[in-house]
Scaffold this active site. Structure first.
Site, PDB file in Angstrom:
ATOM      1  CE  LYS A 186      15.866 -37.590  19.005  1.00 26.10           C
ATOM      2  NZ  LYS A 186      16.069 -38.732  19.940  1.00 26.10           N
ATOM      3  CD  GLU A 262      15.567 -25.108  30.223  1.00 26.31           C
ATOM      4  OE1 GLU A 262      15.018 -24.028  30.153  1.00 26.31           O
ATOM      5  OE2 GLU A 262      15.757 -25.722  31.284  1.00 26.31           O
TER       6      GLU A 262
HETATM    7  P1  NAD Z   1      21.240 -36.563  25.899  1.00 23.82           P
HETATM    8  O1  NAD Z   1      21.907 -35.258  25.679  1.00 23.82           O
HETATM    9  O2  NAD Z   1      22.016 -37.793  25.680  1.00 23.82           O
HETATM   10  O3  NAD Z   1      19.946 -36.700  24.990  1.00 23.82           O
HETATM   11  C1  NAD Z   1      18.938 -35.726  24.948  1.00 23.82           C
HETATM   12  C2  NAD Z   1      18.223 -35.807  23.616  1.00 23.82           C
HETATM   13  O4  NAD Z   1      19.148 -35.464  22.592  1.00 23.82           O
HETATM   14  C3  NAD Z   1      17.685 -37.184  23.260  1.00 23.82           C
HETATM   15  O5  NAD Z   1      16.461 -37.035  22.573  1.00 23.82           O
HETATM   16  C4  NAD Z   1      18.755 -37.726  22.323  1.00 23.82           C
HETATM   17  O6  NAD Z   1      18.245 -38.691  21.424  1.00 23.82           O
HETATM   18  C5  NAD Z   1      19.155 -36.469  21.592  1.00 23.82           C
HETATM   19  N1  NAD Z   1      20.502 -36.509  20.996  1.00 23.82           N
HETATM   20  C6  NAD Z   1      21.546 -37.313  21.319  1.00 23.82           C
HETATM   21  N2  NAD Z   1      22.589 -37.045  20.520  1.00 23.82           N
HETATM   22  C7  NAD Z   1      22.219 -36.047  19.686  1.00 23.82           C
HETATM   23  C8  NAD Z   1      22.869 -35.309  18.655  1.00 23.82           C
HETATM   24  N3  NAD Z   1      24.127 -35.556  18.309  1.00 23.82           N
HETATM   25  N4  NAD Z   1      22.176 -34.322  18.035  1.00 23.82           N
HETATM   26  C9  NAD Z   1      20.923 -34.037  18.394  1.00 23.82           C
HETATM   27  N5  NAD Z   1      20.243 -34.709  19.338  1.00 23.82           N
HETATM   28  C10 NAD Z   1      20.884 -35.696  19.992  1.00 23.82           C
HETATM   29  O7  NAD Z   1      20.642 -36.476  27.384  1.00 23.82           O
HETATM   30  P2  NAD Z   1      19.855 -37.581  28.163  1.00 23.82           P
HETATM   31  O8  NAD Z   1      20.856 -38.626  28.566  1.00 23.82           O
HETATM   32  O9  NAD Z   1      18.630 -37.988  27.436  1.00 23.82           O
HETATM   33  O10 NAD Z   1      19.370 -36.735  29.450  1.00 23.82           O
HETATM   34  C11 NAD Z   1      20.216 -36.484  30.527  1.00 23.82           C
HETATM   35  C12 NAD Z   1      20.851 -35.103  30.447  1.00 23.82           C
HETATM   36  O11 NAD Z   1      19.874 -34.128  30.172  1.00 23.82           O
HETATM   37  C13 NAD Z   1      21.480 -34.678  31.751  1.00 23.82           C
HETATM   38  O12 NAD Z   1      22.742 -34.099  31.497  1.00 23.82           O
HETATM   39  C14 NAD Z   1      20.547 -33.620  32.301  1.00 23.82           C
HETATM   40  O13 NAD Z   1      21.097 -32.681  33.136  1.00 23.82           O
HETATM   41  C15 NAD Z   1      20.007 -33.028  31.071  1.00 23.82           C
HETATM   42  N6  NAD Z   1      18.682 -32.454  31.347  1.00 23.82           N
HETATM   43  C16 NAD Z   1      18.554 -31.098  31.444  1.00 23.82           C
HETATM   44  C17 NAD Z   1      17.321 -30.549  31.730  1.00 23.82           C
HETATM   45  C18 NAD Z   1      17.138 -29.065  31.860  1.00 23.82           C
HETATM   46  O14 NAD Z   1      16.016 -28.604  31.829  1.00 23.82           O
HETATM   47  N7  NAD Z   1      18.187 -28.307  32.002  1.00 23.82           N
HETATM   48  C19 NAD Z   1      16.214 -31.352  31.880  1.00 23.82           C
HETATM   49  C20 NAD Z   1      16.385 -32.722  31.772  1.00 23.82           C
HETATM   50  C21 NAD Z   1      17.633 -33.261  31.481  1.00 23.82           C
END
Ligand code: NAD
Length: 498
Positions: A186, A262
């Site tokens: 997803k 992550e």
């Molecule tokens: P996000 O948490 O908003 O979304 C990540 C994914 O989760 C997306 O595919 C989103 O559609 C999905 N999602 C959203 N709500 C959900 C729910 N309730 N249940 C399941 N899935 C859900 O993050 P983002 O805004 O896409 O990315 C930015 C964040 O990701 C930052 O905090 C960053 O630090 C983190 N990040 C971490 C890593 C790592 O390897 N540690 C890598 C990249 C990004």
């Protein structure tokens, strides 16, 4: 128009995608229109799938797992598929990089470099598929022999964010495949194109149907349903710490699926007076500006030796001013657009907070108007104190907060003064200092006199609230296995009933 020209201009109309189910495209769903963050022009249309679509994908992945058509192959046979995928990616590199740029806003030259890294992930995954093995215990006495088997965990759900849509995908998919698992992906709703394209690549490489499925849609519907799904054995989530927490609850409330997480970071870069200050400044500028600072491992807290702080900040500010911010499709661009409007607002609001809390802007500190798209100048704040919002929160943008220290212990304490523990970097020419700091700062990835270096051989993951588990390399493959102890009696049983 030759392909090179085509891949440097906007598409004439948005490209429509289906979703990838059981080895084929599926269509007919309402579509989500994505505009290029660098240009504000519609570039892709991806399906808004339903929970029924997700159920179908999980069922396909389950069937593909249980029929042993993938898990039952030898490591060498799985490796052959992964190596063929690497070759296809090499052939389609520029095209995949182009769609990544259009949806994400990153510079085209950077995107091509990322696809090269993805190719390496498939090659390392192929090696790991052949090397994956268990253990044995020849120490249980003459009557008993012990074997420790590694088995694929089963059906994996994979949820990815928008900042590195293809790179984060490829730091996981080859390793999940190497273990023998099947999966449902997803991707972020705003950057789904390249995850969908990987379906085609893997099919051409000979991956059996149903092993790799992609269901597109919002996090709230498809993401949430995947985390709650009772027939998913493991979920790998990469994204924000807030959603990560809800994933843990959903796993507990459904089937206790195994989790890999992550999450966010607020990563320190520690510069000692004996460092090569020109090198360290280049590393600091890169560490906060690469991918517009929208990296989980961006080094967003500069912790600099008080004796050289003013000199270092001046060198760094001068370098940050020279970074080329511009159109992601321009070859010369080093920093592209902010990926979403919401993220753009978040970053600008943190810049305002930093100013209001009394930190001093040494460079940047504002949006850049290019006539279209969202751009922010790489920003350096000086005189930051540990209680300020810009010191504590993950901003996920090109905003660097600078603190000073007097002693090594104080530098380590400041570096560890965060709920996160994803990455860290130290700059010093003194081996004792560099090693002491590397050993005492709590972070999953550490760089000495370098930053964001490495390859898919090395494990990725965080301490503290940055997550659970490790991705990539042999560690990454092991993450997608279950360990089973097998006990074998040798010879005649010693009877319990006399
Ligand atoms: P996000 O948490 O908003 O979304 C990540 C994914 O989760 C997306 O595919 C989103 O559609 C999905 N999602 C959203 N709500 C959900 C729910 N309730 N249940 C399941 N899935 C859900 O993050 P983002 O805004 O896409 O990315 C930015 C964040 O990701 C930052 O905090 C960053 O630090 C983190 N990040 C971490 C890593 C790592 O390897 N540690 C890598 C990249 C990004």
């Amino acid at each position: 128009m030759d392909q090179r020209t085509t891949l440097h201009s906007l598409p004439q109309a948005p490209r429509e995608f289906g979703f990838w189910l059981d080895g084929a495209w599926e269509g007919g769903r309402p579509l989500f229109e994505r505009a290029s963050p660098g240009h504000g022009v519609a570039v892709t249309l991806t399906p808004k799938c339903t929970v029924a679509d997700l159920d179908a994908a999980v069922a396909a992945a389950r069937r593909a797992f249980e029929d042993r058509g993938w898990a039952g192959l030898s490591g060498a046979e799985r490796a052959a598929v992964l190596l063929r995928a690497a070759e296809i990616l090499r052939r389609r590199r520029d095209e995949i990089a182009y769609w990544e740029v259009l949806e994400n806003g990153k510079p085209i030259a950077q995107a091509r470099g990322e696809i090269d890294h993805c190719i390496a992930c498939f090659e390392v995954g192929a090696g790991a598929a052949r090397l994956l093995h268990g253990d044995s215990f020849n120490s249980l006495g003459d009557g008993l022999f012990g074997m420790v088997l590694r088995e694929p965990v089963g059906v994996v759900g994979l949820i990815t964010p928008w900042n590195f849509p293809f790179l984060i995908l490829c730091e996981r998919v080859p390793f999940i495949l190497a273990s023998g698992c099947t999966m449902v992906v997803k991707p972020s709703e705003v950057t789904s194109a390249t995850s969908l394209m990987l379906g085609e690549v893997l099919a051409e490489a000979g991956l059996p149907k149903g092993v790799y499925n992609v269901v597109t849609g919002s996090g709230r519907t498809i993401g949430q349903a995947l985390t709650e799904h009772p027939d998913v054995d493991m979920l790998s989530f990469t994204g924000s710490t807030g959603v990560g927490r809800s994933v843990v609850h959903a796993a507990a409330d459904s089937n206790f699926k195994k989790l890999g997480l992550e999450l966010g970071g607020k990563n320190p870069i520690i510069v000692f007076a004996d460092a090569d200050l020109e090198d360290a400044a280049d590393g600091a500028a890169f560490g906060i500006s690469f991918n517009t600072g929208q990296c989980c491992v961006s080094s967003s807290r500069l912790i600099v030796d008080r004796r050289v702080a003013a000199e270092f900040e001046a060198i760094l500010a001068a370098k940050m001013k020279r970074i080329v911010v511009g159109d992601p499709l321009d070859e010369a661009t080093q920093v592209g657009a902010i990926t979403t409007d919401a993220q753009n607002q978040t970053i600008l609001s943190y810049i305002d907070k930093g100013k209001a809390e009394g930190a001093k802007v040494l460079t940047g500190g504002a949006a850049i108007e290019l006539g279209r798209g969202s751009y922010i100048a790489p920003t350096l704040f000086s005189g930051v104190t540990p209680d300020m919002a810009i010191a504590r929160d993950e901003i996920f943008g090109p905003v660097l907060s600078s603190f000073t220290f007097n002693t090594t212990d104080e530098a380590i304490r400041l570096a560890n003064d965060t709920v996160y523990g994803l990455a860290a970097s130290v700059w010093s020419k003194n081996i004792d200092t560099a090693l002491t700091v590397s050993r005492r700062v709590r972070a999953g990835r550490f760089w000495v006199n370098c930053i964001m270096a490495g390859g898919p051989e090395m494990p990725l993951g965080g301490f503290k609230q940055s997550g659970w588990g490790r991705e990539a390399g042999v560690y990454g493959v092991e993450e997608y296995t279950q360990v089973k102890s097998v006990h074998v009696e040798i010879g005649k049983r010693s009877h319990w009933i006399k």
